[in-house]
Design a protein around this motif. Sequence first.
Motif, PDB file in Angstrom:
ATOM      1  N   ARG A 167       0.829  -1.218   0.000  1.00 14.90           N
ATOM      2  CA  ARG A 167       0.000   0.000   0.000  1.00 14.90           C
ATOM      3  C   ARG A 167       0.856   1.257   0.000  1.00 14.90           C
ATOM      4  N   THR A 168       1.952   1.224   0.752  1.00 12.11           N
ATOM      5  CA  THR A 168       2.840   2.377   0.809  1.00 12.11           C
ATOM      6  C   THR A 168       3.401   2.676  -0.577  1.00 12.11           C
ATOM      7  N   GLU A 169       3.825   1.622  -1.274  1.00 17.67           N
ATOM      8  CA  GLU A 169       4.374   1.786  -2.620  1.00 17.67           C
ATOM      9  C   GLU A 169       3.316   2.328  -3.575  1.00 17.67           C
ATOM     10  N   ARG A 170       2.104   1.785  -3.502  1.00 16.11           N
ATOM     11  CA  ARG A 170       1.019   2.227  -4.364  1.00 16.11           C
ATOM     12  C   ARG A 170       0.662   3.678  -4.077  1.00 16.11           C
ATOM     13  N   ASN A 171       0.563   4.033  -2.811  1.00 20.20           N
ATOM     14  CA  ASN A 171       0.216   5.407  -2.443  1.00 20.20           C
ATOM     15  C   ASN A 171       1.292   6.385  -2.873  1.00 20.20           C
ATOM     16  N   ARG A 172       2.554   5.981  -2.787  1.00 19.11           N
ATOM     17  CA  ARG A 172       3.643   6.846  -3.225  1.00 19.11           C
ATOM     18  C   ARG A 172       3.516   7.133  -4.721  1.00 19.11           C
ATOM     19  N   PHE A 173       3.183   6.100  -5.489  1.00 21.32           N
ATOM     20  CA  PHE A 173       2.996   6.260  -6.932  1.00 21.32           C
ATOM     21  C   PHE A 173       1.890   7.267  -7.221  1.00 21.32           C
ATOM     22  N   TYR A 174       0.733   7.110  -6.571  1.00 22.74           N
ATOM     23  CA  TYR A 174      -0.396   8.004  -6.831  1.00 22.74           C
ATOM     24  C   TYR A 174      -0.118   9.424  -6.342  1.00 22.74           C
ATOM     25  N   ARG A 175       0.553   9.549  -5.196  1.00 26.28           N
ATOM     26  CA  ARG A 175       0.875  10.874  -4.675  1.00 26.28           C
ATOM     27  C   ARG A 175       1.786  11.612  -5.645  1.00 26.28           C
ATOM     28  N   THR A 176       2.806  10.933  -6.143  1.00 26.44           N
ATOM     29  CA  THR A 176       3.738  11.552  -7.085  1.00 26.44           C
ATOM     30  C   THR A 176       3.021  11.914  -8.382  1.00 26.44           C
ATOM     31  N   ARG A 177       2.191  11.011  -8.870  1.00 31.75           N
ATOM     32  CA  ARG A 177       1.436  11.260 -10.101  1.00 31.75           C
ATOM     33  C   ARG A 177       0.538  12.485  -9.947  1.00 31.75           C
TER      34      ARG A 177
END
Length: 87
Positions: free
Chosen positions: A17-27
Amino acid sequence: MANHKSAEKRARQTLKRTERNRFYRTRLKNITKAVREAAEKKDKVAATEAFKLANKSIHAMVSRGFLKKQSASRKVSRLALLVNKIS
């Protein structure tokens, strides 16, 4: 480290989840940045195109559960104001 099987699973899920959230936050940051930069340059066409992409992407994030509906509306509204200010 986790001692129980359930705790190990929670740790794995947290990493995912942390990895996924980091992706969406950066996007999200990059998308809004593109709209803001185009608006800053007073490029109406580029700002409009970037806004269309941002609007679509932000609402997609809502459907995936990354953003709440009201947060997305607020972000889109503020970007729309920027784009509409360009004459």
